[in-house]
Each structure stands twice: as C-alpha cells, then as structure tokens.
Design a protein around this motif. Structure first.
Motif, PDB file in Angstrom:
ATOM      1  N   PHE A   1       0.966   2.042  -2.537  1.00  0.00           N
ATOM      2  CA  PHE A   1       0.815   3.106  -3.524  1.00  0.00           C
ATOM      3  C   PHE A   1      -0.363   3.985  -3.124  1.00  0.00           C
ATOM      4  CE2 PHE A   1      -0.534  -1.076  -5.092  1.00  0.00           C
ATOM      5  CZ  PHE A   1      -1.919  -0.940  -5.078  1.00  0.00           C
ATOM      6  N   LYS A   2      -0.478   5.163  -3.721  1.00  0.00           N
ATOM      7  CA  LYS A   2      -1.510   6.137  -3.356  1.00  0.00           C
ATOM      8  C   LYS A   2      -2.638   6.254  -4.370  1.00  0.00           C
ATOM      9  CE  LYS A   2       1.252   9.509  -0.844  1.00  0.00           C
ATOM     10  NZ  LYS A   2       1.646  10.914  -0.849  1.00  0.00           N
ATOM     11  N   GLU A   3      -2.436   5.778  -5.571  1.00  0.00           N
ATOM     12  CA  GLU A   3      -3.385   5.989  -6.654  1.00  0.00           C
ATOM     13  C   GLU A   3      -4.708   5.264  -6.396  1.00  0.00           C
ATOM     14  OE1 GLU A   3      -0.300   4.830  -7.044  1.00  0.00           O
ATOM     15  OE2 GLU A   3       0.754   6.498  -7.969  1.00  0.00           O
TER      16      GLU A   3
ATOM     17  N   LYS B   1      -5.529   2.282  -8.780  1.00  0.00           N
ATOM     18  CA  LYS B   1      -4.782   1.056  -8.447  1.00  0.00           C
ATOM     19  C   LYS B   1      -5.378   0.376  -7.212  1.00  0.00           C
ATOM     20  CE  LYS B   1      -0.093   1.939 -10.114  1.00  0.00           C
ATOM     21  NZ  LYS B   1       1.295   2.119  -9.657  1.00  0.00           N
ATOM     22  N   ILE B   2      -5.730   1.181  -6.227  1.00  0.00           N
ATOM     23  CA  ILE B   2      -6.319   0.629  -4.998  1.00  0.00           C
ATOM     24  C   ILE B   2      -7.614  -0.093  -5.336  1.00  0.00           C
ATOM     25  CG2 ILE B   2      -7.436   1.245  -2.812  1.00  0.00           C
ATOM     26  CD1 ILE B   2      -5.297   3.508  -2.582  1.00  0.00           C
ATOM     27  N   HIS B   3      -8.476   0.564  -6.098  1.00  0.00           N
ATOM     28  CA  HIS B   3      -9.773  -0.030  -6.437  1.00  0.00           C
ATOM     29  C   HIS B   3      -9.613  -1.323  -7.244  1.00  0.00           C
ATOM     30  CE1 HIS B   3     -14.080   0.022  -6.630  1.00  0.00           C
ATOM     31  NE2 HIS B   3     -14.012  -0.237  -7.918  1.00  0.00           N
ATOM     32  N   LYS B   4      -8.665  -1.340  -8.165  1.00  0.00           N
ATOM     33  CA  LYS B   4      -8.443  -2.536  -8.990  1.00  0.00           C
ATOM     34  C   LYS B   4      -7.923  -3.716  -8.182  1.00  0.00           C
ATOM     35  CE  LYS B   4      -7.745  -0.446 -13.502  1.00  0.00           C
ATOM     36  NZ  LYS B   4      -6.816  -0.203 -14.606  1.00  0.00           N
ATOM     37  N   SER B   5      -7.212  -3.455  -7.105  1.00  0.00           N
ATOM     38  CA  SER B   5      -6.614  -4.544  -6.334  1.00  0.00           C
ATOM     39  C   SER B   5      -7.443  -4.964  -5.111  1.00  0.00           C
ATOM     40  CB  SER B   5      -5.190  -4.175  -5.916  1.00  0.00           C
ATOM     41  OG  SER B   5      -5.193  -2.994  -5.151  1.00  0.00           O
TER      42      SER B   5
ATOM     43  N   PHE C   1      -2.786   9.164   3.888  1.00  0.00           N
ATOM     44  CA  PHE C   1      -1.596   8.795   3.128  1.00  0.00           C
ATOM     45  C   PHE C   1      -0.382   8.849   4.042  1.00  0.00           C
ATOM     46  CE2 PHE C   1      -4.373  10.712  -0.169  1.00  0.00           C
ATOM     47  CZ  PHE C   1      -4.491   9.602  -0.981  1.00  0.00           C
ATOM     48  N   HIS C   2       0.549   7.889   3.849  1.00  0.00           N
ATOM     49  CA  HIS C   2       1.827   7.844   4.557  1.00  0.00           C
ATOM     50  C   HIS C   2       2.910   7.769   3.481  1.00  0.00           C
ATOM     51  CE1 HIS C   2      -0.277   6.772   8.295  1.00  0.00           C
ATOM     52  NE2 HIS C   2      -0.955   5.910   7.579  1.00  0.00           N
ATOM     53  N   ASP C   3       3.669   8.829   3.313  1.00  0.00           N
ATOM     54  CA  ASP C   3       4.711   8.868   2.277  1.00  0.00           C
ATOM     55  C   ASP C   3       4.165   8.352   0.939  1.00  0.00           C
ATOM     56  OD1 ASP C   3       6.613   9.975   4.018  1.00  0.00           O
ATOM     57  OD2 ASP C   3       7.143   7.980   4.771  1.00  0.00           O
ATOM     58  N   LYS C   4       4.554   7.136   0.571  1.00  0.00           N
ATOM     59  CA  LYS C   4       4.100   6.571  -0.713  1.00  0.00           C
ATOM     60  C   LYS C   4       3.043   5.486  -0.537  1.00  0.00           C
ATOM     61  CE  LYS C   4       8.463   7.525  -2.986  1.00  0.00           C
ATOM     62  NZ  LYS C   4       9.600   6.988  -3.711  1.00  0.00           N
ATOM     63  N   THR C   5       2.477   5.376   0.638  1.00  0.00           N
ATOM     64  CA  THR C   5       1.474   4.346   0.894  1.00  0.00           C
ATOM     65  C   THR C   5       0.130   4.979   1.274  1.00  0.00           C
ATOM     66  OG1 THR C   5       1.991   4.160   3.252  1.00  0.00           O
ATOM     67  CG2 THR C   5       3.268   2.767   1.742  1.00  0.00           C
TER      68      THR C   5
END
Length: 161
Positions: free
Chosen positions: A83-85, A88-92, A117-121
């Motif tokens: 995911f890109k958000e 979300k990245i920080h929380k995980s 960023f790569h597409d949705k990642t």
C-alpha cells in the motif's frame, strides 16, 4: 529558511548552517569545535559547554535544527509495502521489523522514508532506533540549550548530501 545541522562526534562537534532560498541552498557557516579538553576529564561537560556556545553563536532558536544520532544505535531495512499510505506504513513498521530487530519492540522508535512508489506499493527504508539513545540525545541537547527539530541517523545526512 535557515537550517543548522549539528553532529556530536567522538572528538569534536561539527556545525553547518544552510540558507535555503527558491530551491537554492547556500552554506553560510561551518565550524568544528574540539571537545577533548586536556584540562577536564569529563567529556560530557565539554559537550554541554560547546553546545551552549553553539546555541549563542548560531542563534539556534530562530533556525530549524537537525542533529544526528550514531549509526550503531539504528537498524535499517529496505521494505516493500502493498500500500502507499504513509499512515499505514508507519503503523506497521514495528510489526514488519520485529523479526529483524536485536531489541524488543517497545524499546525502539520507528520511522521510515518512502523511496518510491510502484503502482499500488511503496518501497521504503525502515528504521528502528534504540529509544534510550534518542532520550539521551534529546537530554544532552536540552541541557546544552538547543531544542532540535529533527534527530536523524548519521547515514541519512550522508545520503541526503
């Protein structure tokens, strides 16, 4: 905008002042302060006195101050998230790094830098730092009358250079 970078090394403190105007950066001042004083045997006192001197010479209250933390207290990994958000990245981060960390999850501070960023990642440099060392760094700067805006691992400064 005026920025000041401060690096406390083993034998000296390095300070660089940069002025940013319209996407142009100019080094306006750079100085190195030796902290090994043969008259005293307490390096911490030398560091505190030097930081106090720097706070006055460079007027650190009116600038964005960045200081470094030694790389030996920071663990970094390159990770890919589906995911890109940023939130979300920080929380995980803690979950993603827990198997690679030499310390418990609750004794570290986590941060990340999105590389691309790569597409949705998202491709990310994930970092975990020993919380106690961050507290020590903040404490020494506070006692030296400097309030840093950013604490960054040494490698981040070199990579951004």
């Amino acid at each position: 905008m005026r920025s000041i970078g401060i690096d406390i090394g083993r034998y000296s403190i390095k300070v660089v002042e940069i002025l940013a105007n319209n996407r142009k950066y100019e080094v306006t001042n750079a100085k190195e302060y030796k902290i090994l004083n043969l008259e005293t045997s307490d390096q911490e006192i030398d560091i505190l006195q030097t930081l106090d001197k720097i706070s006055k010479e460079f007027d650190t209250d009116s600038a964005k101050v960045t200081c470094s933390i030694r790389q030996q207290y920071v663990s970094t990994r390159k990770l890919f998230f589906p995911f890109k958000e940023r939130v979300k990245i920080h929380k995980s981060l803690a979950f993603e790094l827990e198997d690679d960390m030499p310390l418990s999850v609750d004794k570290a501070i986590y941060d990340s830098k999105i590389i691309k960023f790569h597409d949705k990642t998202a491709e990310v440099v994930a970092m975990a730092c020993v919380a106690e060392e961050v507290e020590k760094t903040l404490d020494i700067f506070e006692r030296g009358h400097i309030d840093p805006d950013i604490i960054a691992p040494e490698f981040c400064g070199i990579a951004n250079l």
